[in-house]
Enzyme design. Structure first.
Site, short mmCIF file in Angstrom:
data_model
loop_
_atom_site.label_atom_id
_atom_site.label_comp_id
_atom_site.label_asym_id
_atom_site.label_seq_id
_atom_site.Cartn_x
_atom_site.Cartn_y
_atom_site.Cartn_z
N CYS A 33 19.46 41.62 28.10
CA CYS A 33 20.31 42.66 27.50
C CYS A 33 21.26 42.12 26.43
O CYS A 33 21.89 42.91 25.74
CB CYS A 33 21.14 43.35 28.59
SG CYS A 33 22.28 42.21 29.35
N CYS A 102 22.14 41.51 36.27
CA CYS A 102 23.51 41.35 35.77
C CYS A 102 24.28 40.33 36.60
O CYS A 102 25.17 39.66 36.08
CB CYS A 102 24.25 42.68 35.79
SG CYS A 102 23.31 44.02 35.05
FE1 FES Z 1 23.59 43.25 30.61
FE2 FES Z 1 24.22 44.15 32.91
S1 FES Z 1 23.11 45.19 31.39
S2 FES Z 1 24.54 42.18 32.18
#
Ligand code: FES
Length: 121
Positions: A33, A102
């Site tokens: 992400c 995450c």
């Molecule tokens: Fe990136 Fe949670 S979506 S760390």
């Protein structure tokens, strides 16, 4: 969809910030992400005396970082390096499956900081 503990740590994160003259720093980014976390450690007699974090990330990443700092504070380096992302997620009473990655940020940043510190001695 988030547990009360996640919401608590997200809305009132513990140990946010930086440590001047930190003994160790770990910085990681999530490939999935792009979120990042930086962790600062103050170490005395191989024990984590103080720990702070700066996380540019989602709510689950912030809650995981906050929980990790509480779990690691006061532990020896050998104990702290064994903290896994699964343990962080469990301490938060679970994370939604899509948000499990995450919790990697926090555990990885801690491992990186400790390994760098141990390698430099
Ligand atoms: Fe990136 Fe949670 S979506 S760390």
């Amino acid at each position: 969809m988030y547990s009360e503990k996640v919401m608590d740590h997200f809305s009132k994160p513990r140990n946010v910030g930086a440590i001047d003259n930190a003994d160790a720093v770990g910085e990681v980014g999530s490939p999935s992400c792009g979120d990042t976390m930086k962790l600062f450690l103050k170490i005395k007699d191989d024990r984590i005396e103080d720990i702070k974090f700066q996380t540019l990330g989602c709510g689950a990443a912030i809650a995981s970082s906050s929980m990790l700092t509480e779990m690691a504070k006061g532990k020896t380096l050998d104990e702290a390096i064994k903290i896994t992302n699964t343990e962080v997620a469990e301490a938060l009473d679970g994370l939604p499956p899509k948000k499990l990655h995450c919790s990697n940020l926090a555990a990885d940043a801690l491992r990186e900081a400790i390994e760098a510190y141990q390698a430099s001695r």
